[in-house]
Design a protein around this motif. Structure first.
Motif, mmCIF file in Angstrom:
data_model
loop_
_atom_site.group_PDB
_atom_site.id
_atom_site.type_symbol
_atom_site.label_atom_id
_atom_site.label_comp_id
_atom_site.label_asym_id
_atom_site.label_seq_id
_atom_site.Cartn_x
_atom_site.Cartn_y
_atom_site.Cartn_z
ATOM 1 N N UNK A 286 91.744 -47.230 83.334
ATOM 2 C CA UNK A 286 92.176 -47.159 81.942
ATOM 3 C C UNK A 286 92.832 -48.478 81.543
ATOM 4 N N UNK A 287 92.266 -49.115 80.510
ATOM 5 C CA UNK A 287 92.722 -50.452 80.121
ATOM 6 C C UNK A 287 93.639 -50.408 78.905
ATOM 7 N N UNK A 288 94.593 -51.293 78.878
ATOM 8 C CA UNK A 288 95.392 -51.491 77.675
ATOM 9 C C UNK A 288 95.972 -52.896 77.711
ATOM 10 N N UNK A 289 96.746 -53.240 76.680
ATOM 11 C CA UNK A 289 97.362 -54.565 76.654
ATOM 12 C C UNK A 289 98.389 -54.740 77.770
ATOM 13 N N UNK A 290 98.765 -53.618 78.415
ATOM 14 C CA UNK A 290 99.746 -53.708 79.498
ATOM 15 C C UNK A 290 99.102 -54.025 80.848
ATOM 16 N N UNK A 291 97.828 -53.701 80.973
ATOM 17 C CA UNK A 291 97.148 -53.912 82.244
ATOM 18 C C UNK A 291 96.167 -52.792 82.520
ATOM 19 N N UNK A 292 96.000 -52.445 83.779
ATOM 20 C CA UNK A 292 94.995 -51.454 84.163
ATOM 21 C C UNK A 292 95.646 -50.333 84.979
ATOM 22 N N UNK A 293 95.370 -49.099 84.524
ATOM 23 C CA UNK A 293 95.838 -47.914 85.252
ATOM 24 C C UNK A 293 94.672 -47.317 86.010
ATOM 25 N N UNK A 294 94.893 -46.996 87.287
ATOM 26 C CA UNK A 294 93.860 -46.276 88.033
ATOM 27 C C UNK A 294 94.059 -44.786 87.826
ATOM 28 N N UNK A 295 92.971 -44.031 87.828
ATOM 29 C CA UNK A 295 93.056 -42.596 87.624
ATOM 30 C C UNK A 295 94.018 -41.987 88.631
ATOM 31 N N UNK A 296 94.820 -41.039 88.146
ATOM 32 C CA UNK A 296 95.772 -40.304 88.974
ATOM 33 C C UNK A 296 96.929 -41.167 89.456
ATOM 34 N N UNK A 297 96.907 -42.446 89.142
ATOM 35 C CA UNK A 297 98.059 -43.281 89.481
ATOM 36 C C UNK A 297 98.828 -43.552 88.200
ATOM 37 N N UNK A 298 100.134 -43.567 88.321
ATOM 38 C CA UNK A 298 100.912 -43.837 87.114
ATOM 39 C C UNK A 298 101.228 -45.312 86.969
ATOM 40 N N UNK A 299 101.151 -46.038 88.070
ATOM 41 C CA UNK A 299 101.538 -47.441 88.005
ATOM 42 C C UNK A 299 100.449 -48.278 87.328
ATOM 43 N N UNK A 300 100.917 -49.319 86.673
ATOM 44 C CA UNK A 300 99.994 -50.223 85.980
ATOM 45 C C UNK A 300 99.884 -51.519 86.758
ATOM 46 N N UNK A 301 98.655 -51.915 87.012
ATOM 47 C CA UNK A 301 98.433 -53.228 87.623
ATOM 48 C C UNK A 301 98.422 -54.277 86.514
ATOM 49 N N UNK A 302 99.225 -55.316 86.675
ATOM 50 C CA UNK A 302 99.309 -56.341 85.629
ATOM 51 C C UNK A 302 98.471 -57.567 85.966
ATOM 52 N N UNK A 303 98.052 -58.285 84.941
ATOM 53 C CA UNK A 303 97.218 -59.479 85.127
ATOM 54 C C UNK A 303 97.743 -60.608 84.253
ATOM 55 N N UNK A 304 97.982 -61.743 84.850
ATOM 56 C CA UNK A 304 98.546 -62.845 84.061
ATOM 57 C C UNK A 304 97.468 -63.676 83.373
ATOM 58 N N UNK A 305 96.211 -63.572 83.815
ATOM 59 C CA UNK A 305 95.132 -64.297 83.126
ATOM 60 C C UNK A 305 94.004 -63.337 82.760
ATOM 61 N N UNK A 306 93.233 -63.738 81.750
ATOM 62 C CA UNK A 306 92.069 -62.943 81.341
ATOM 63 C C UNK A 306 91.025 -62.880 82.443
ATOM 64 N N UNK A 307 90.827 -63.994 83.133
ATOM 65 C CA UNK A 307 89.818 -64.038 84.196
ATOM 66 C C UNK A 307 90.082 -62.942 85.228
ATOM 67 N N UNK A 308 91.347 -62.809 85.633
ATOM 68 C CA UNK A 308 91.696 -61.785 86.623
ATOM 69 C C UNK A 308 91.502 -60.382 86.055
#
Length: 587
Positions: A286-308
């Motif tokens: 699940x994508x948003x301006x905050x980063x990426x959430x994996x299903x069933x996980x509440x934590x958000x993975x953050x990305x400092x660049x668009x490439x990543x």
DNA sequence: GCCGTTTTCGGCCCGACTGTTTTCAGTCG
């Protein structure tokens, strides 16, 4: 009915569904809005697409909507639309053009105050608000009554339909705001995004992303912008202001470690983002301006660049100009994105008007050939084509025209002898007359290397006649390039109508090129048509149509049109070295 | 109502902000 009118109708159907039962019709609403978008963005008229049985090729148009539109074109109305809109006063729809008015609010006010006149509904509502009758309504209050008056006043001043800015104007405005933003120490990075970053030919709002560890401070700084008219909204993540001239500036902030997802989110386009998020959902992301959430996980993975960020979804980084949901996501997934042409690939500019006394019927350039050449050298070009307008036909005999062009040929030959760096090409911008004939005769054309043909008169011919006229002009053996093919002027006039399928086919068959005219109010051929043409294999020349040296810097806007049409270097003939280019020119 | 390199049935992006509320509806991007 025009495509714009049909799109409005479909949006009104979506609004009617929203009023009737937003939950029940949720997906119909989305479908109708999507269909409206598709039709608005289509390069062909709905009527023509129906005739050719191609309407369902538009994304978002399926069996049902196609049938409804067929009925619309045949009979002028659609039973199903009438059923959906039954019971909803027509005066609801004009209100939807007022900022902050959606279907629910518009309908509630229209129903409550029995506003029956679609033509005057906005003024009628304004009177009611001034009589203080809205504040007491359930769900409304004093503040919303005030906001309604504000919105109507701004609508009347033209905020909603304020002309979109052409790119250089938007760019300049963005640079001013950017310079101001950067005066705050809390701003680590700041970028203009949205349609400006995607290099859309016209820009509505200007969007900014800021990386900061002190969001409150940045938001405060932003809304203190000295040239603002008022603050539209202000929260902890975003803020919007209105500046003079009715232009809206939007800001979003994120900490530096999540800046990549913010850049992606705020660059858009909306359709690209929706598709990207649907694509990611299939991978349980699940994508948003905050980063990426994996299903069933509440934590958000953050990305400092668009490439990543793109990489985490399994995609190659997509150039902003391509982010319009035209198939770029699928290509990125297969790592098959085209390598788009770049400004540095451009080896020459072929549409240059100097002040050489050619005695034309249209406007002359302001600088000498020598000045233009010096500028070309500074841009690193290998060649430059002079293509002043042909000598005026009404003021000269054909032998006078011949002698003017002969003298000019001598001048260009001298320039080629004295100039080491930039090769000069002897071209001409030649009118295609209403008859389809070109403006000067064969003898005069014999002293020119090749011509750029274009339309400068009798714009109101119908599509069939105009297509015939252009094809006849382009059939001249010396004609190699069709300049500013649609004749449009952004914010001023629509272009004339042409059957571009025929034009494209003719160009491919006869080794002719279309121009991408880089002049910011032209950007012609428009990007959506460039996209269609490139798919078919049409070749292009990107020209600035400069009448002064400084205008030669506009090349970047032409390149952006090519990039938005997914052109690679091999699609652009003036990326060829001099010898190869001239070989094509004389072929 | 649309759509398909997991599907022709069962999904359909995600969040911010405001005003009027006391948990949410509406609008926007």
């Amino acid at each position: 009915m025009t495509n714009t009118e049909i799109a409005t109708l479909l949006r009104n159907v979506a609004a009617a569904y929203t009023i009737k039962d937003e939950r029940k019709f949720r997906f119909q609403i989305i479908a109708y809005q999507k269909a409206a978008d598709a039709i608005e963005n289509s390069t062909s008229e709905v009527k023509d697409l129906l005739l050719e049985n191609k309407l369902e090729l538009l994304p978002g148009i399926g069996h049902s909507i196609r049938q409804h539109l067929e009925e619309l074109i045949k009979t002028g109305k659609v039973k199903h639309f009438n059923w959906v809109m039954d019971g909803i006063p027509a005066s609801v729809f004009p209100l939807l053009d007022v900022p902050s008015f959606g279907p629910k609010k518009a309908h509630k006010l229209v129903a409550e105050f029995k506003l029956k006149d679609p033509k005057n509904v906005i003024s009628d509502l304004e009177k009611i608000a001034k009589q203080n009758k809205i504040a007491s309504l359930e769900g409304f209050g004093a503040k919303s009554q005030e906001d309604i008056l504000q919105a109507i006043s701004e609508y009347k001043k033209g905020r909603a339909k304020t002309k979109r800015m052409v790119l250089p104007y938007a760019s300049e405005l963005a640079q001013k705001v950017l310079a101001y933003l950067k005066t705050s120490n809390a701003v680590i990075q700041a970028h203009p995004l949205g349609s400006l970053r995607r290099m859309v030919s016209t820009v509505g709002d200007i969007d900014f992303a800021v990386a900061t560890n002190f969001p409150d401070e940045v938001i405060k700084h932003f809304i203190d912008y000295p040239y603002k008219d008022r603050v539209i909204e202000q929260g902890s993540q975003t803020a919007s202001i209105l500046i003079s001239g009715g232009k809206q500036i939007d800001l979003m902030v994120q900490p530096p470690d999540a800046f990549g997802s913010l850049l992606q989110h705020f660059t858009g386009s909306k359709r690209h983002n929706i598709h990207l998020r649907e694509f990611a959902l299939k991978k349980r992301l699940s994508l948003s301006e905050y980063g990426i959430k994996k299903a069933k996980h509440k934590t958000i993975q953050k990305y400092d660049t668009e490439e990543k960020f793109y990489k985490a979804i399994g995609l190659a980084w997509i150039p902003p100009e391509m982010r319009e949901d035209k198939g770029e996501i699928e290509l990125a997934a297969q790592n098959k994105l085209p390598k788009l042409v770049e400004l540095k690939d451009i080896m020459g500019d072929l549409h240059i008007h100097s002040n050489y006394p050619i005695e034309p019927s249209h406007d002359m350039g302001k600088n000498t050939m020598e000045d233009m050449l010096k500028k070309a050298e500074s841009l690193g070009y290998n060649y430059l084509g002079f293509s002043e307008h042909n000598p005026s036909v009404s003021k000269h005999t054909s032998s006078q025209i011949y002698s003017i062009l002969s003298r000019r040929k001598d001048k260009i030959e001298q320039l080629n002898e004295s100039n080491k760096y930039v090769r000069v090409i002897n071209l001409l911008e030649l009118d295609i007359l209403a008859s389809g004939k070109v403006a000067i005769d064969e003898k005069s054309l014999s002293v020119i290397d090749a011509v750029i043909v274009s339309i400068h008169s009798n714009f109101s011919m119908n599509k069939e006649e105009m297509t015939k006229r252009v094809l006849e002009g382009l059939s001249n053996p010396k004609a190699k390039i069709l300049a500013h093919p649609t004749g449009r002027l952004l914010n001023q006039r629509a272009g004339y109508e042409l059957d571009f399928d025929k034009i494209f086919e003719f160009c491919i068959k006869n080794n002719k090129a279309l121009e991408i005219n880089a002049w910011p109010t032209r950007l012609d051929l428009p990007d959506s048509l460039v996209f269609e043409a490139i798919k078919k294999g049409v070749k292009f020349v990107i020209n600035t149509d400069s009448h002064s040296t400084w205008q030669m810097d506009m090349m970047k806007y032409g390149v952006s049109v090519a990039r938005r049409g997914w052109a690679t270097k091999s699609d652009i003939l003036n990326s060829l070295p001099y010898n190869e280019f001239v070989k094509w020119l004389k072929s």
